[in-house]
Design an enzyme around this catalytic site. Structure first.
Site, PDB file in Angstrom:
ATOM      1  CB  ILE A  11      49.256  36.733 -14.595  1.00  0.00           C
ATOM      2  CG1 ILE A  11      49.862  38.151 -14.994  1.00  0.00           C
ATOM      3  CG2 ILE A  11      48.258  37.123 -13.563  1.00  0.00           C
ATOM      4  CD1 ILE A  11      49.138  39.313 -15.691  1.00  0.00           C
ATOM      5  CG  ASP A  34      39.173  40.256  -9.695  1.00  0.00           C
ATOM      6  OD1 ASP A  34      37.961  40.596  -9.870  1.00  0.00           O
ATOM      7  OD2 ASP A  34      40.019  40.534  -8.960  1.00  0.00           O
ATOM      8  CB  SER A 117      37.073  41.764 -21.988  1.00  0.00           C
ATOM      9  OG  SER A 117      36.863  42.915 -21.194  1.00  0.00           O
ATOM     10  CB  VAL A 120      33.768  35.885 -16.657  1.00  0.00           C
ATOM     11  CG1 VAL A 120      32.514  36.427 -16.277  1.00  0.00           C
ATOM     12  CG2 VAL A 120      34.403  34.592 -15.853  1.00  0.00           C
TER      13      VAL A 120
HETATM   14  N1  APR Z   1      46.710  33.901 -15.077  1.00  0.00           N
HETATM   15  C1  APR Z   1      46.918  34.532 -16.208  1.00  0.00           C
HETATM   16  N2  APR Z   1      45.720  34.487 -17.042  1.00  0.00           N
HETATM   17  C2  APR Z   1      44.552  33.976 -16.328  1.00  0.00           C
HETATM   18  C3  APR Z   1      44.464  33.415 -14.867  1.00  0.00           C
HETATM   19  C4  APR Z   1      46.175  33.369 -14.490  1.00  0.00           C
HETATM   20  N3  APR Z   1      46.090  33.271 -13.015  1.00  0.00           N
HETATM   21  N4  APR Z   1      43.280  33.112 -14.371  1.00  0.00           N
HETATM   22  C5  APR Z   1      42.711  33.277 -15.837  1.00  0.00           C
HETATM   23  N5  APR Z   1      43.269  33.905 -16.729  1.00  0.00           N
HETATM   24  C6  APR Z   1      42.920  34.350 -18.058  1.00  0.00           C
HETATM   25  C7  APR Z   1      41.587  33.682 -18.378  1.00  0.00           C
HETATM   26  O1  APR Z   1      41.848  32.447 -19.174  1.00  0.00           O
HETATM   27  C8  APR Z   1      41.174  34.656 -19.634  1.00  0.00           C
HETATM   28  O2  APR Z   1      42.000  34.349 -20.821  1.00  0.00           O
HETATM   29  O3  APR Z   1      42.480  35.634 -17.857  1.00  0.00           O
HETATM   30  C9  APR Z   1      41.709  35.975 -19.129  1.00  0.00           C
HETATM   31  C10 APR Z   1      40.441  36.959 -18.753  1.00  0.00           C
HETATM   32  O4  APR Z   1      39.218  35.934 -17.817  1.00  0.00           O
HETATM   33  P1  APR Z   1      38.918  36.482 -16.711  1.00  0.00           P
HETATM   34  O5  APR Z   1      39.441  36.173 -15.692  1.00  0.00           O
HETATM   35  O6  APR Z   1      37.303  35.681 -16.769  1.00  0.00           O
HETATM   36  O7  APR Z   1      38.444  37.909 -16.919  1.00  0.00           O
HETATM   37  P2  APR Z   1      37.215  38.659 -17.853  1.00  0.00           P
HETATM   38  O8  APR Z   1      36.868  38.247 -18.709  1.00  0.00           O
HETATM   39  O9  APR Z   1      37.781  40.028 -18.021  1.00  0.00           O
HETATM   40  O10 APR Z   1      36.099  38.967 -16.672  1.00  0.00           O
HETATM   41  C11 APR Z   1      36.399  39.668 -15.527  1.00  0.00           C
HETATM   42  O11 APR Z   1      35.710  37.765 -14.340  1.00  0.00           O
HETATM   43  O12 APR Z   1      36.814  36.992 -12.280  1.00  0.00           O
HETATM   44  C12 APR Z   1      35.664  37.878 -12.730  1.00  0.00           C
HETATM   45  O13 APR Z   1      35.894  39.481 -10.978  1.00  0.00           O
HETATM   46  C13 APR Z   1      36.039  39.362 -12.513  1.00  0.00           C
HETATM   47  O14 APR Z   1      33.869  39.765 -12.634  1.00  0.00           O
HETATM   48  C14 APR Z   1      35.305  39.865 -13.472  1.00  0.00           C
HETATM   49  C15 APR Z   1      35.196  39.354 -14.620  1.00  0.00           C
END
Ligand code: APR
Length: 167
Positions: A11, A34, A117, A120
């Site tokens: 993204i 993030d 969501s 993680v």
């Molecule tokens: N581009 C697009 N999608 C991505 C990228 C990227 N560079 N990196 C990861 N993803 C995807 C993951 O594969 C997943 O499908 O984003 C989606 C959301 O995953 P997470 O990043 O783990 O977010 P989330 O599940 O909402 O958890 C949020 O994780 O990173 C920490 O600080 C954040 O504490 C918060 C938690």
């Protein structure tokens, strides 16, 4: 009439007005998407986030995109999955709705979302995809393009199958 696109990729590389960050309530960075967004935007993003004082689950905040191709980052905090009976679906829907509302307030016409969501925070991927795509379908007339940016091939296939079932 806006377009909804499902793409596989990073993204942080998308050339859209705004990308949405799946943040945590501190808004001070983390792992996953993030971490990727903060790395790509540079340290100015964290500096811009600090005075915001965090963000409650289900709400959204906006900052510039700094070194990103996107002009804006909309930070939203998805729910952690606890089995589905603690309002998680409603909170996830609120993430999309509040992100779209902020985008409209800032005249944003192209916006990309990660699968909020579903990493993680362990929200079941299929259910999260339905909420994401139903929200995008509800909002798509207000935007030129809405991108569901999936990181893996399997997520991309899931999103494609999900939108095919919804339209
Ligand atoms: N581009 C697009 N999608 C991505 C990228 C990227 N560079 N990196 C990861 N993803 C995807 C993951 O594969 C997943 O499908 O984003 C989606 C959301 O995953 P997470 O990043 O783990 O977010 P989330 O599940 O909402 O958890 C949020 O994780 O990173 C920490 O600080 C954040 O504490 C918060 C938690």
């Amino acid at each position: 009439m806006g377009e909804i696109q499902i793409v596989q990729g990073d993204i942080t590389r998308l050339e859209v007005d705004a990308i949405v960050n799946a943040a945590n309530s501190s808004l001070l960075g983390g792992g996953g998407v993030d971490g990727a967004i903060h790395r790509a935007a540079g340290p100015a993003l964290l500096t811009a986030c600090r005075p915001l004082g965090g963000c409650p689950t289900g709400e959204a905040r906006i900052t510039p995109g700094f070194r990103l191709k996107a002009s804006w980052v909309i930070h939203t905090v998805g729910p952690v999955w606890h089995g589905g009976d603690q309002g998680e679906p409603e909170l996830l829907q609120a993430c999309y709705e509040h992100s779209f509302a902020l985008a409209l307030e800032n005249s944003i016409k192209s916006i990309a979302f990660p699968a909020i969501s579903s990493g993680v925070y362990h929200f079941p991927k299929q259910a999260a995809a339905v909420i994401a795509l139903e929200s995008m379908l509800a909002a798509h007339n207000d935007f030129e393009i809405i991108i569901a940016c999936c990181f893996s091939a399997s997520d991309t296939a899931l999103y494609q199958a999900t939108i095919n079932a919804l339209v």
